[in-house]
Design a protein around this motif. Structure first.
Motif, short mmCIF file in Angstrom:
data_model
loop_
_atom_site.label_atom_id
_atom_site.label_comp_id
_atom_site.label_asym_id
_atom_site.label_seq_id
_atom_site.Cartn_x
_atom_site.Cartn_y
_atom_site.Cartn_z
N LEU A 282 0.84 -1.19 0.00
CA LEU A 282 0.00 0.00 0.00
C LEU A 282 0.88 1.24 0.00
N LYS A 283 0.67 2.10 -0.98
CA LYS A 283 1.42 3.35 -1.07
C LYS A 283 0.45 4.52 -0.96
N VAL A 284 0.59 5.29 0.11
CA VAL A 284 -0.29 6.42 0.34
C VAL A 284 0.55 7.58 0.87
N SER A 285 0.26 8.79 0.39
CA SER A 285 1.01 9.94 0.88
C SER A 285 0.75 10.16 2.37
N SER A 286 1.68 10.80 3.00
CA SER A 286 1.61 11.02 4.45
C SER A 286 0.34 11.77 4.86
N GLY A 287 0.00 12.84 4.15
CA GLY A 287 -1.18 13.62 4.47
C GLY A 287 -2.46 12.81 4.29
N LYS A 288 -2.53 12.06 3.20
CA LYS A 288 -3.70 11.21 2.95
C LYS A 288 -3.80 10.12 4.01
N MET A 289 -2.66 9.57 4.41
CA MET A 289 -2.67 8.50 5.41
C MET A 289 -3.24 9.01 6.73
N LYS A 290 -2.83 10.19 7.15
CA LYS A 290 -3.36 10.75 8.40
C LYS A 290 -4.87 10.96 8.29
N GLU A 291 -5.31 11.44 7.12
CA GLU A 291 -6.74 11.64 6.91
C GLU A 291 -7.50 10.31 6.99
N ILE A 292 -6.96 9.29 6.36
CA ILE A 292 -7.59 7.96 6.40
C ILE A 292 -7.62 7.44 7.83
N LEU A 293 -6.48 7.51 8.51
CA LEU A 293 -6.39 6.98 9.86
C LEU A 293 -7.31 7.71 10.84
N ASN A 294 -7.53 8.99 10.61
CA ASN A 294 -8.40 9.74 11.50
C ASN A 294 -9.88 9.41 11.32
N ASN A 295 -10.22 8.74 10.20
CA ASN A 295 -11.62 8.47 9.89
C ASN A 295 -12.00 7.00 9.98
N VAL A 296 -11.19 6.18 10.60
CA VAL A 296 -11.53 4.76 10.74
C VAL A 296 -11.51 4.38 12.22
N SER A 297 -12.06 3.21 12.51
CA SER A 297 -12.11 2.75 13.91
C SER A 297 -10.69 2.53 14.44
N PRO A 298 -10.51 2.59 15.75
CA PRO A 298 -9.18 2.37 16.33
C PRO A 298 -8.58 1.01 15.93
N HIS A 299 -9.40 -0.03 15.87
CA HIS A 299 -8.89 -1.36 15.49
C HIS A 299 -8.38 -1.35 14.05
N LEU A 300 -9.18 -0.82 13.13
CA LEU A 300 -8.77 -0.77 11.74
C LEU A 300 -7.57 0.16 11.57
N ARG A 301 -7.54 1.26 12.32
CA ARG A 301 -6.40 2.19 12.29
C ARG A 301 -5.11 1.45 12.64
N GLY A 302 -5.17 0.65 13.69
CA GLY A 302 -4.00 -0.12 14.10
C GLY A 302 -3.58 -1.13 13.05
N GLN A 303 -4.54 -1.80 12.45
CA GLN A 303 -4.22 -2.80 11.43
C GLN A 303 -3.58 -2.15 10.20
N LEU A 304 -4.09 -0.98 9.79
CA LEU A 304 -3.50 -0.26 8.66
C LEU A 304 -2.07 0.17 8.98
N ALA A 305 -1.88 0.73 10.17
CA ALA A 305 -0.54 1.16 10.57
C ALA A 305 0.42 -0.02 10.59
N LEU A 306 -0.05 -1.15 11.09
CA LEU A 306 0.78 -2.35 11.14
C LEU A 306 1.15 -2.81 9.73
N GLN A 307 0.17 -2.83 8.84
CA GLN A 307 0.41 -3.28 7.46
C GLN A 307 1.42 -2.38 6.75
N ILE A 308 1.32 -1.09 6.99
CA ILE A 308 2.18 -0.13 6.30
C ILE A 308 3.60 -0.11 6.87
N HIS A 309 3.73 -0.21 8.18
CA HIS A 309 5.03 0.03 8.81
C HIS A 309 5.77 -1.19 9.34
N ARG A 310 5.11 -2.31 9.51
CA ARG A 310 5.74 -3.44 10.21
C ARG A 310 7.04 -3.92 9.55
N GLU A 311 7.03 -4.06 8.24
CA GLU A 311 8.20 -4.62 7.55
C GLU A 311 9.48 -3.86 7.89
#
Length: 170
Positions: free
Chosen positions: A2-31
């Motif tokens: 998943l490739k998303v700009s930093s500003g868009k990512m913050k916007e996405i993360l601010n508009n989803v549930s805490p659980h989904l927010r965590g899963q997205l962050a994990l998917q993007i940054h874990r590696e």
């Protein structure tokens, strides 16, 4: 991937549930979070990576930009996601860190004493040492992060010995 700009990512993360927010962050940054030397050879729970990822700030830089100056306070850990920087005379590439001294200086603020300059366009993910240590010391991760805290203690000891060595032999 998943490739998303930093500003868009913050916007996405601010508009989803805490659980989904965590899963997205994990998917993007874990590696690349797993490439941080502090986390090498340590089995850590996914929730820890989520907690760290949620505290990251992306910093985009251009060639020849001074990222850290000698007199900047040692208060952030930087993990290169893209690009190349010149760190204290040696090159650092994607997946490598700089600013680890901030983890050793969190109780006693230090000045950096070195420079970091961008050689290419790039992106660093930055976390304050206070935020990282807060995650590592949180009760929910206390047992799992024991090895990481031990590495920090060994790093502090090694850094102190090196500093003494320089003082007495110079």
């Amino acid at each position: 991937s998943l490739k998303v700009s930093s500003g868009k990512m913050k916007e996405i993360l601010n508009n989803v549930s805490p659980h989904l927010r965590g899963q997205l962050a994990l998917q993007i940054h874990r590696e690349w979070l797993e490439t941080i030397p502090l986390f090498h050879n340590v089995k850590l729970p996914p929730d820890l990576y989520v907690a760290v990822a949620m505290r990251l700030n992306a910093v985009i830089f251009s060639p020849l930009e001074v990222l850290i100056d000698t007199f900047h306070p040692a208060d952030n850990l930087h993990v290169l996601e893209k690009g190349v920087v010149l760190f204290n005379g040696s090159m650092r590439h994607a997946g490598e860190t700089y600013g680890e001294d901030s983890l050793f200086a969190w109780k006693h603020p230090l000045k950096r004493g070195y420079t970091v300059n961008a050689l290419t366009h790039g992106l660093s993910n930055v976390i304050t040492c206070v935020d990282l240590l807060e995650v590592l010391h949180s009760p929910q991760f206390h047992l799992e992060t024991r090895q990481v805290r031990l590495k920090l203690t060994c790093g502090i000891t090694c850094q102190t010995v090196r500093a003494c060595y320089r003082v007495f032999l110079v």
